[in-house]
Scaffold this active site. Structure first.
Site, mmCIF file in Angstrom:
data_model
loop_
_atom_site.group_PDB
_atom_site.id
_atom_site.type_symbol
_atom_site.label_atom_id
_atom_site.label_comp_id
_atom_site.label_asym_id
_atom_site.label_seq_id
_atom_site.Cartn_x
_atom_site.Cartn_y
_atom_site.Cartn_z
ATOM 1 N N CYS A 95 8.495 64.345 -36.316
ATOM 2 C CA CYS A 95 8.814 62.921 -36.396
ATOM 3 C C CYS A 95 10.162 62.608 -35.725
ATOM 4 O O CYS A 95 10.232 62.615 -34.502
ATOM 5 C CB CYS A 95 8.736 62.444 -37.840
ATOM 6 S SG CYS A 95 8.514 60.658 -37.942
ATOM 7 N N HIS A 248 4.494 64.578 -40.551
ATOM 8 C CA HIS A 248 5.386 65.412 -41.366
ATOM 9 C C HIS A 248 4.619 66.491 -42.132
ATOM 10 O O HIS A 248 4.332 66.294 -43.330
ATOM 11 C CB HIS A 248 6.067 64.550 -42.435
ATOM 12 C CG HIS A 248 7.038 63.558 -41.924
ATOM 13 N ND1 HIS A 248 8.377 63.814 -41.797
ATOM 14 C CD2 HIS A 248 6.866 62.279 -41.529
ATOM 15 C CE1 HIS A 248 8.992 62.740 -41.343
ATOM 16 N NE2 HIS A 248 8.101 61.798 -41.171
ATOM 17 N N GLU A 250 5.853 68.938 -43.382
ATOM 18 C CA GLU A 250 6.771 69.388 -44.452
ATOM 19 C C GLU A 250 6.631 68.528 -45.709
ATOM 20 O O GLU A 250 7.147 68.895 -46.760
ATOM 21 C CB GLU A 250 8.225 69.414 -43.942
ATOM 22 C CG GLU A 250 8.932 68.072 -43.790
ATOM 23 C CD GLU A 250 8.656 67.368 -42.460
ATOM 24 O OE1 GLU A 250 7.620 67.643 -41.830
ATOM 25 O OE2 GLU A 250 9.482 66.513 -42.072
HETATM 26 N N1 GLN Z 1 11.288 56.336 -36.621
HETATM 27 C C1 GLN Z 1 12.254 57.275 -37.116
HETATM 28 C C2 GLN Z 1 13.356 57.523 -36.094
HETATM 29 O O1 GLN Z 1 13.517 56.800 -35.188
HETATM 30 C C3 GLN Z 1 11.604 58.588 -37.450
HETATM 31 C C4 GLN Z 1 10.963 58.478 -38.784
HETATM 32 C C5 GLN Z 1 10.708 59.786 -39.454
HETATM 33 O O2 GLN Z 1 11.195 60.863 -39.107
HETATM 34 N N2 GLN Z 1 9.938 59.690 -40.497
HETATM 35 O O3 GLN Z 1 14.079 58.442 -36.225
#
Ligand code: GLN
Length: 281
Positions: A95, A248, A250
């Site tokens: 992410c 994610h 995790e």
């Molecule tokens: N959109 C988030 C960012 O710009 C990432 C979100 C996440 O890791 N759940 O970092």
């Protein structure tokens, strides 16, 4: 054989959860070719000295702007770029971590964000909208399957990015990307040695897609919709030693992707150790 050290960048976000799943996954390394569980160590990384000890690294989900700001303040940004892009050591971003590993990202506030790079892709941050539009979806992950088809993986998407474009793997792409509006790019780097150079020659592989709306509808209703045009969003990519997922793992209790990744790490570690033990010419 000396220990394999896997770090998780622990500046912000879901680092603790990654460490737990790494420990769980390492207990499953019981095949004859596996490096046994006792030979692995998992550490939280907050300083350049801790990063130096790592054979491989995870960048967790969280907030990529915050992670990059704290990394810059902790003098970690340049060492992280060297780790991924000079040494090409195995790195996985989830992410926010995927955003940091992209060579190009859009929808960032000017000056608000620095990238590490390593994956020749452009990501669209917050592709699915705001926090309230977070969702879970079953994902088919063919790369996890051995000979048998595997169960779908529960993809947890929280303000998730997607890979909106695979960039050509050549020098100068950052310069071209930089000409786009509202786009931030990573600084370019050249591989350090032969092993790193080989790792750099790899192209981006798409490992998973989230089926598009039409395809999902076709599957649930059985109606024959032209799902081809709606091929879905790219949510997992790999380029040599660099791996990124929009979702994610995790935040689940499913260690399958961590186990798969630890096997990627052990292959890379063995390759590097073999190369280093070759007689010098
Ligand atoms: N959109 C988030 C960012 O710009 C990432 C979100 C996440 O890791 N759940 O970092």
């Amino acid at each position: 054989m000396s220990k394999v050290t896997v770090g998780v960048l622990a500046l912000q976000g879901a680092f603790y959860e990654h460490i737990q799943l790494l420990k769980q996954a390492s207990q499953l390394l019981t095949q004859p070719q596996d490096i046994p569980p006792s030979q692995w160590e998992f550490i939280e990384v907050r300083t350049p000295a801790e990063l130096d000890r790592c054979d491989a690294l995870i960048l967790p989900g969280g907030e990529s702007t915050t992670i990059s700001l704290v990394a810059a303040r902790s003098n970690l940004l340049e060492p992280l770029r060297d780790f991924v892009k000079l040494h090409r050591k195995p790195t996985w971003g989830t992410c926010a971590g995927l955003i940091l590993l992209a060579e190009s990202a859009n929808r960032t506030k000017q000056g608000g964000q620095e990238l590490i790079g390593g994956l020749d892709v452009r990501v669209n941050r917050n592709h699915f909208g705001r926090q309230t539009e977070s969702f879970q979806a079953p994902l088919k992950l063919p790369f996890l399957a051995g000979s048998e088809p595997s169960e779908p993986f529960n993809g947890v998407f929280i303000r998730a990015p997607v890979v909106e474009k695979i960039l050509p793997s050549r020098e100068g792409i950052q310069v071209e990307e930089n000409q786009r509006e509202e786009t931030v790019v990573a600084p370019s780097r050249q591989a350090l040695d032969q092993v790193a150079r080989e790792a750099m020659e790899n192209h981006v592989e798409v490992l998973a897609k989230l089926p598009g709306r039409a395809a999902r509808l076709a599957e649930t209703t059985g109606v024959d919709i032209d799902a081809e045009k709606d091929s879905g969003d790219i949510v997992a990519v790999k380029q040599g030693n660099v791996f990124g997922t929009s979702f994610h793992p995790e935040l689940t209790d499913d260690p399958r992707i961590h186990l798969w990744w630890l096997r990627q790490v052990q292959d890379a570690v063995k390759k590097r150790r073999d190369a280093n033990s070759l007689p010098l010419r």
